[in-house]
Scaffold this motif. Sequence first.
Motif, mmCIF file in Angstrom:
data_model
loop_
_atom_site.group_PDB
_atom_site.id
_atom_site.type_symbol
_atom_site.label_atom_id
_atom_site.label_comp_id
_atom_site.label_asym_id
_atom_site.label_seq_id
_atom_site.Cartn_x
_atom_site.Cartn_y
_atom_site.Cartn_z
ATOM 1 N N TYR A 554 -2.926 -4.719 0.176
ATOM 2 C CA TYR A 554 -3.418 -4.531 -1.196
ATOM 3 C C TYR A 554 -2.266 -4.206 -2.144
ATOM 4 O O TYR A 554 -2.179 -4.743 -3.251
ATOM 5 C CB TYR A 554 -4.467 -3.429 -1.232
ATOM 6 C CG TYR A 554 -5.023 -3.185 -2.623
ATOM 7 C CD1 TYR A 554 -5.936 -4.070 -3.180
ATOM 8 C CD2 TYR A 554 -4.622 -2.079 -3.368
ATOM 9 C CE1 TYR A 554 -6.445 -3.853 -4.456
ATOM 10 C CE2 TYR A 554 -5.117 -1.862 -4.632
ATOM 11 C CZ TYR A 554 -6.025 -2.745 -5.178
ATOM 12 O OH TYR A 554 -6.516 -2.534 -6.447
ATOM 13 N N TYR A 555 -1.368 -3.303 -1.717
ATOM 14 C CA TYR A 555 -0.212 -3.000 -2.557
ATOM 15 C C TYR A 555 0.660 -4.242 -2.740
ATOM 16 O O TYR A 555 1.215 -4.483 -3.818
ATOM 17 C CB TYR A 555 0.614 -1.865 -1.950
ATOM 18 C CG TYR A 555 -0.016 -0.488 -2.074
ATOM 19 C CD1 TYR A 555 -1.044 -0.238 -2.971
ATOM 20 C CD2 TYR A 555 0.437 0.578 -1.296
ATOM 21 C CE1 TYR A 555 -1.617 1.021 -3.081
ATOM 22 C CE2 TYR A 555 -0.126 1.842 -1.395
ATOM 23 C CZ TYR A 555 -1.153 2.060 -2.291
ATOM 24 O OH TYR A 555 -1.708 3.312 -2.405
ATOM 25 N N GLY A 556 0.786 -5.055 -1.673
ATOM 26 C CA GLY A 556 1.529 -6.297 -1.814
ATOM 27 C C GLY A 556 0.888 -7.221 -2.830
ATOM 28 O O GLY A 556 1.582 -7.866 -3.646
ATOM 29 N N PHE A 557 -0.434 -7.315 -2.805
ATOM 30 C CA PHE A 557 -1.171 -8.103 -3.796
ATOM 31 C C PHE A 557 -0.913 -7.562 -5.202
ATOM 32 O O PHE A 557 -0.652 -8.321 -6.147
ATOM 33 C CB PHE A 557 -2.661 -8.052 -3.461
ATOM 34 C CG PHE A 557 -3.557 -8.746 -4.443
ATOM 35 C CD1 PHE A 557 -3.845 -10.094 -4.313
ATOM 36 C CD2 PHE A 557 -4.130 -8.042 -5.503
ATOM 37 C CE1 PHE A 557 -4.691 -10.743 -5.217
ATOM 38 C CE2 PHE A 557 -4.959 -8.678 -6.412
ATOM 39 C CZ PHE A 557 -5.243 -10.031 -6.273
ATOM 40 N N MET A 558 -0.985 -6.256 -5.367
ATOM 41 C CA MET A 558 -0.843 -5.611 -6.674
ATOM 42 C C MET A 558 0.542 -5.834 -7.267
ATOM 43 O O MET A 558 0.681 -6.195 -8.439
ATOM 44 C CB MET A 558 -1.129 -4.112 -6.525
ATOM 45 C CG MET A 558 -0.898 -3.281 -7.766
ATOM 46 S SD MET A 558 -1.306 -1.543 -7.412
ATOM 47 C CE MET A 558 -0.750 -0.735 -8.917
#
Length: 728
Positions: A554-558
């Motif tokens: 999720y942090y990678g997506f963000m």
Amino acid sequence: MTAAPETPASEFARLSRAEHDDPFAVLGPQGHGDARVVTAYDPGAAQLSAVTDGALYPLEPVPGAEGIFRGSVPGEGAYHLRGEAGEATWEVEDPYRFGPVLGEIDEYLLGEGSHQRLWEALGAHVMVHEGTPGTHFAVWAPNARRVSVVGNFNWWDGRRHPMRRRGATGVWEIFLPGVGEGAHYRYEILGPDGQLQPRKADPVGFGSEHPPANASVVRDIRGYGWSDDAWIETRASHHDRAAPISVYEVHLPSWRRKENRRPISYVEAAEELVSYVKDMGFTHIELMPISEYPFDGSWGYQPIGLFAPTIRHGTPHEFRDLVNAAHRAGLGVILDWVPGHFPTDAHGLGRFDGTALYEHADPREGFHHDWNTLIYNYGRAEVANYLTANALYWLEEFHADGLRVDAVASMLYRDYSRREGEWVPNKDGGRENYEAISVLQRTNTAAYGTHPGILTMAEESTSWPGVSRPVDQGGLGFGYKWNMGWMNDTLEYIRRDPIYRGYHHHQMTFGLVYAFSENFVLPISHDEVVHGKGSMLGKMPGDDWERFANLRAYYGFMWGHPGKKLLFMGQEFAQGHEWNHDAEIDWNCLSDPRHEGMRLLVRDLNHLYRDTPALHVKDCDEEGFQWIGGGDSRNSVFSWLRKGGPGDPEVAVICNFTPAEQNGYRIGLPAAGRWREALNTDAGIYGGGNRGNMGAVEAEAIASHGLPASAALTLPPLSAIYLVRDTA
């Protein structure tokens, strides 16, 4: 020679009852030369004399007016008072011999409601006036019959220092000789109905007692030795839409606790917080409200001392130490600012002079049921001036680099969180709050106009158009807007079991429909980890391994998504429990490699984001984004390109939100050749399984996804991969 005027006995009686609205007409020196008569008030004195040029001139008690003394004191020079009671004697300056401090320009601007440096006129200012050191007090209370300064310098006795009314401005002032730094004070106000009000803290006070005590404290805010010129001269480049902006949101009382669980001080934070944020690669620190507030549980969002840095962490100069240290480390400081409401505490702004002064009298306009707070009367010129000047105060006096404005939606709509019949329409019958809109526009215009290079951000949770559009183009004038829709949609998606995510694929893609309609910040703020919402890690489904992998993905997506970034403290290392404002964040969990791995991932995401132009230069520009494969709902895979300026290598971001490894997954790329795997959230150092593409892939001239080249990838389970085109 001008003789002293005769004073009716009723005037002395009003003084002794503390009911006089013009004490300077009676107290102090009246007349000139040999006809000068001095009237003084000291209820503790048995005898009172005036002393000038070494001579003692006894003053006689005025019959029927306890504590008032009067007598001839020839000459025109300065004098002081000598009191006696039994064996005790004391000598003090007479505040009523001093002329006004506020000038005609101040009076004009105050009356007009256009004093942009309001804090230089109102509040408590340590100074030398007419050759004597002391403190000047000034407060706006237009409907009061009488206003007095009370404090630890006059036994909290409202009879001793009633103030001078400054004509039609509604401002009262007095210079108190001998009062200085550290004095505690409040204002004692007689309302228009003759009723004594609760003692009030100074609305423009620069300091306060430690809560739960709530008196104002005199603070000399002059003379700080800033050493941040290099930052100030270049900060505009750090706030531009093309700049990398990654914000670390901090609630200072619970970031670190020290001995006996006390909160970290500003001075300690200047070393510890600044060095931590710098190492983590964030570009800015955002401090949740540090203007003084009475209730810890409000986290600062119900402030009373809008001009006072909270004493919980130190004095105003010590707060400047923190800002100065951040600037010297190349970090910006953003302050949460709360112009939307204020608490009903008796010592605060509510019914300040016995009337609804700062707030609306009608609760349909002036009361927030959600928060049990009062709403500013934005249509009153003096109140609008108070708020705008307060914003400028933090930018000017404390070198703040920006303001994040809280709860903007609650200001924009008259019917915010109200049922039918509980709100008052605007003059056109609509729900828009024209007056609040004007205050926001005025504040943004003044902030950017007087402090070029700063930024403002709006926490605005609706689709109000033009939040980050300039005022002269019909917008609200903010630099950036928090993207609450993106946050809500993506968090709903990521907390679902992966087996169901394919049915909600649009929650991760819908944000791109409007991603460039505003200058957006992607916020994972404190609001997402309180009130039973759990921590970010706690939102993730699956077993322990899957929860960490989900959050890493999720942090990678963000960080790969268009928009500036904001992350609340503790979430950078996946704190396991919900945020608790009464305790420090769970630093102990960093002894677990999975939490330390998450911290290292966020650090590396920040550095990659800052060092890679394609990831930030066009954060707010649709030309900087292109879907590769945004529609693979069956595999829950998202892939896109980020683009920078001419010559900047493109970045491909690929996210796999299933717990299954996908081998030979082909994605289109804009060019054949080597693409470096710049970051993989499944790397072992982050707590992953070290699955991926061995550091790079070779794109072939095989068209895919409408692009001329493509590569077959290994997508680790629950992961995000960044590929950077190798142009060497």
